[in-house]
Design a protein around this motif. Structure first.
Motif, short mmCIF file in Angstrom:
data_model
loop_
_atom_site.label_atom_id
_atom_site.label_comp_id
_atom_site.label_asym_id
_atom_site.label_seq_id
_atom_site.Cartn_x
_atom_site.Cartn_y
_atom_site.Cartn_z
N GLN A 59 3.28 15.25 6.37
CA GLN A 59 3.05 16.23 7.42
C GLN A 59 4.34 16.87 7.90
O GLN A 59 5.43 16.29 7.80
CB GLN A 59 2.31 15.60 8.61
N SER A 60 4.23 18.09 8.41
CA SER A 60 5.38 18.80 8.96
C SER A 60 5.84 18.15 10.26
O SER A 60 5.02 17.66 11.04
CB SER A 60 5.02 20.26 9.20
N LEU A 61 7.14 18.19 10.48
CA LEU A 61 7.72 17.67 11.73
C LEU A 61 8.43 18.78 12.50
O LEU A 61 9.36 18.52 13.25
CB LEU A 61 8.69 16.53 11.42
N GLU A 62 8.01 20.01 12.28
CA GLU A 62 8.67 21.15 12.91
C GLU A 62 8.17 21.43 14.33
O GLU A 62 8.68 22.31 15.00
CB GLU A 62 8.46 22.41 12.04
N GLN A 63 7.16 20.68 14.79
CA GLN A 63 6.61 20.92 16.12
C GLN A 63 7.62 20.51 17.19
O GLN A 63 8.44 19.61 16.99
CB GLN A 63 5.31 20.12 16.31
N PRO A 64 7.58 21.17 18.37
CA PRO A 64 8.54 20.86 19.45
C PRO A 64 8.53 19.40 19.87
O PRO A 64 9.58 18.83 20.17
CB PRO A 64 8.09 21.77 20.60
N GLU A 65 7.35 18.77 19.87
CA GLU A 65 7.30 17.38 20.31
C GLU A 65 7.99 16.41 19.35
O GLU A 65 8.27 15.27 19.71
CB GLU A 65 5.83 16.94 20.51
N ASN A 66 8.29 16.89 18.14
CA ASN A 66 8.99 16.04 17.16
C ASN A 66 10.47 16.41 17.03
O ASN A 66 11.13 15.99 16.08
CB ASN A 66 8.32 16.15 15.79
N ALA A 67 10.98 17.17 18.00
CA ALA A 67 12.38 17.61 17.93
C ALA A 67 13.33 16.41 17.88
O ALA A 67 14.38 16.48 17.22
CB ALA A 67 12.71 18.51 19.11
N MET A 83 0.84 -1.18 0.00
CA MET A 83 0.00 0.00 0.00
C MET A 83 0.88 1.25 0.00
O MET A 83 1.80 1.37 0.78
CB MET A 83 -0.87 -0.02 1.25
N LYS A 84 0.61 2.21 -0.90
CA LYS A 84 1.41 3.42 -0.99
C LYS A 84 0.87 4.48 -0.04
O LYS A 84 -0.33 4.67 0.08
CB LYS A 84 1.39 3.97 -2.41
N ASN A 85 1.80 5.18 0.62
CA ASN A 85 1.41 6.29 1.47
C ASN A 85 1.34 7.55 0.63
O ASN A 85 2.27 7.88 -0.09
CB ASN A 85 2.44 6.49 2.60
N LYS A 86 0.26 8.27 0.75
CA LYS A 86 0.10 9.50 -0.01
C LYS A 86 0.37 10.69 0.90
O LYS A 86 0.33 10.60 2.12
CB LYS A 86 -1.32 9.60 -0.60
N ASN A 87 0.60 11.81 0.30
CA ASN A 87 0.85 13.01 1.09
C ASN A 87 -0.41 13.43 1.84
O ASN A 87 -1.53 13.11 1.44
CB ASN A 87 1.31 14.16 0.18
N ALA A 88 -0.21 14.18 2.90
CA ALA A 88 -1.34 14.67 3.67
C ALA A 88 -2.14 15.65 2.84
O ALA A 88 -1.64 16.28 1.93
CB ALA A 88 -0.83 15.35 4.95
N PRO A 89 -3.45 15.81 3.14
CA PRO A 89 -4.26 16.76 2.39
C PRO A 89 -3.65 18.15 2.41
O PRO A 89 -3.18 18.61 3.44
CB PRO A 89 -5.61 16.73 3.14
N GLY A 90 -3.66 18.78 1.24
CA GLY A 90 -3.12 20.13 1.14
C GLY A 90 -1.65 20.16 0.74
O GLY A 90 -1.15 21.18 0.30
N GLU A 91 -0.95 19.03 0.89
CA GLU A 91 0.47 19.01 0.52
C GLU A 91 0.62 18.84 -0.98
O GLU A 91 1.51 19.40 -1.59
CB GLU A 91 1.18 17.87 1.25
N GLY A 92 -0.23 18.01 -1.61
CA GLY A 92 -0.13 17.76 -3.04
C GLY A 92 0.95 16.74 -3.34
O GLY A 92 1.93 16.63 -2.61
N VAL A 122 8.61 6.40 10.65
CA VAL A 122 8.62 7.65 9.90
C VAL A 122 10.00 7.84 9.26
O VAL A 122 11.03 7.67 9.92
CB VAL A 122 8.32 8.86 10.80
N VAL A 123 10.01 8.17 7.97
CA VAL A 123 11.23 8.66 7.34
C VAL A 123 11.14 10.17 7.36
O VAL A 123 10.34 10.78 6.63
CB VAL A 123 11.39 8.13 5.91
N ALA A 124 11.93 10.79 8.24
CA ALA A 124 11.91 12.24 8.42
C ALA A 124 13.07 12.86 7.66
O ALA A 124 14.21 12.38 7.74
CB ALA A 124 12.02 12.58 9.91
#
Length: 385
Positions: A68-76, A1-10, A42-44
């Motif tokens: 999805q973005s990984l810029e949040q503090p909890e994903n540091a 199964m392929k993972n697609k980008n999050a909505p809005g990312e394109g 996750v491949v970040a």
């Protein structure tokens, strides 16, 4: 199964990036199949700008999603660089957070393979870390393979396009040369059997015109080869004090060839210009030919050539249908013609050569088309100093 980008990312627009994304999505799927203790994979990577999840899988709805973005503090912890590390388990859920860098064959850093897994014991945790290292190496191999595949496909596509272009080029050149050659042959046969010489001046004029047409085609082919191979089209630089006269000569020759067409000319050059005057005559001739071919027959074509303190500018304008966006973007490409072009034959090298003449003079050429008018604007420094 392929993972697609999050909505809005394109979806990725670059085929190479899209291939990498698909390969990494398959990798995180494989991690989940092989590691039942994995809660999230996750491949970040910051490869395309801010850190984001290139590929992701999770066993909970609130888990990470591809794109999805990984810029949040909890994903540091996902964004840290350096040696791989096993973070201490968060006290609230006892999960293990593991980060493994993905290093490409050239030594560059791509991103991190990040795992969240159920904690078992020290032996199992060490085994999980070893497995993550293997998967990170596999990720690097998949990225390299997808990039090689994308490059190979691009080369094949370019080669196919070049082959098609060459075939069209040969066919059009053969077609365009056939007409003046037929003229030369017919007039030669006429001369061989004609007892009178009264028509010799007229025949000679037609012969010279046919030869000039063939010479122009051959010169175009040579200019194309010089522009694409080696140091560009040939230039004979000089300080030219009579450029206005030379450009006016081009305009008069075109007027004589097209007596029914109105051509308005304002050439105001009162100083010497460092240039190849023959090439600038060629540039103006090509721009005039293009304007007369594609402009409205019952509307004038205008030429303005003038100098400022530092620049020479030549503008050639015609009235008629406006150019669409694709035409404006591709108009200087060799062999390319817009759909419905008034002249479907011909090599299509005129504007390509114009652009190279402009570049070789340290100048530029641009096209604007609006309000029923199309104008080409050439500018260059008046001095090479």
């Amino acid at each position: 199964m392929k993972n697609k980008n999050a909505p809005g990312e394109g979806p990725p627009k670059d085929p190479a990036i899209e291939a990498e994304t698909d390969a990494l999505a398959q990798l995180v799927d494989a991690i989940f199949r092989r590691m039942p203790q994995a809660l999230a994979a996750v491949v970040a990577s910051p490869a395309s700008g801010p850190w984001r999840a290139i590929a992701a899988r999770g066993r909970q709805e609130s888990s990470f999603a591809a794109g999805q973005s990984l810029e949040q503090p909890e994903n540091a912890w996902m964004r840290e660089l350096g040696e791989p590390a096993i973070d201490p388990p968060p006290p609230e859920n006892g999960a293990l957070r593991l980060r493994q860098p993905i290093t490409l064959r050239d030594g560059s850093f791509f991103g991190n393979l990040c795992l969240v897994a159920s904690r078992a014991d020290s032996v199992a945790d060490a085994g999980l870390r070893d497995a993550a290292g293997v998967f990170a190496e596999l990720a690097a191999l998949l990225i390299a393979q997808s990039r090689r595949s994308a490059e190979a496909e691009a080369r094949l596509g370019n080669e196919a396009a070049a082959a098609e272009q060459r075939e069209r080029f040969v066919a059009v050149l053969a077609h365009d040369l056939r007409t003046p050659l037929s003229t030369v042959r017919a007039l030669g046969e006429t001369l061989s059997i004609a007892p009178e010489r009264a028509n010799l001046p007229r025949i000679a004029k037609i012969l010279l015109a046919a030869v000039a047409r063939m010479a122009s085609l051959i010169d175009g082919v040579l200019d194309l080869a010089r522009a694409r191979l080696g140091g560009g089209i040939t230039m004979r630089w000089q300080s030219c004090p009579d450029l206005a006269e030379r450009l006016s000569q081009v305009v008069e020759e075109v007027r004589e060839a097209r007596p029914g067409q109105q051509i308005d000319s304002q050439i105001r050059i009162a100083r010497a210009i460092d240039c190849d005057p023959t090439r600038l005559q060629q540039l103006l001739g090509n721009l005039l030919d293009n304007a007369l071919t594609h402009g409205a027959r019952d509307r004038p074509v205008s030429i303005v050539a003038e100098t400022s303190e530092s620049e020479l500018e030549i503008r050639v304008a015609n009235e008629g249908a406006e150019l669409d966006q694709e035409t404006r973007e591709r108009i200087f490409e060799p062999f390319w013609r817009p759909k419905g072009a008034k002249r479907p034959d011909g090599l299509g090298l005129g504007l390509f050569i114009v652009e190279h003449i402009a570049t070789r003079h340290g100048g530029s050429i641009r096209v604007d088309s609006k309000d029923g008018s199309t104008i080409f604007v050439f500018s260059m420094p008046v001095s090479r100093a």
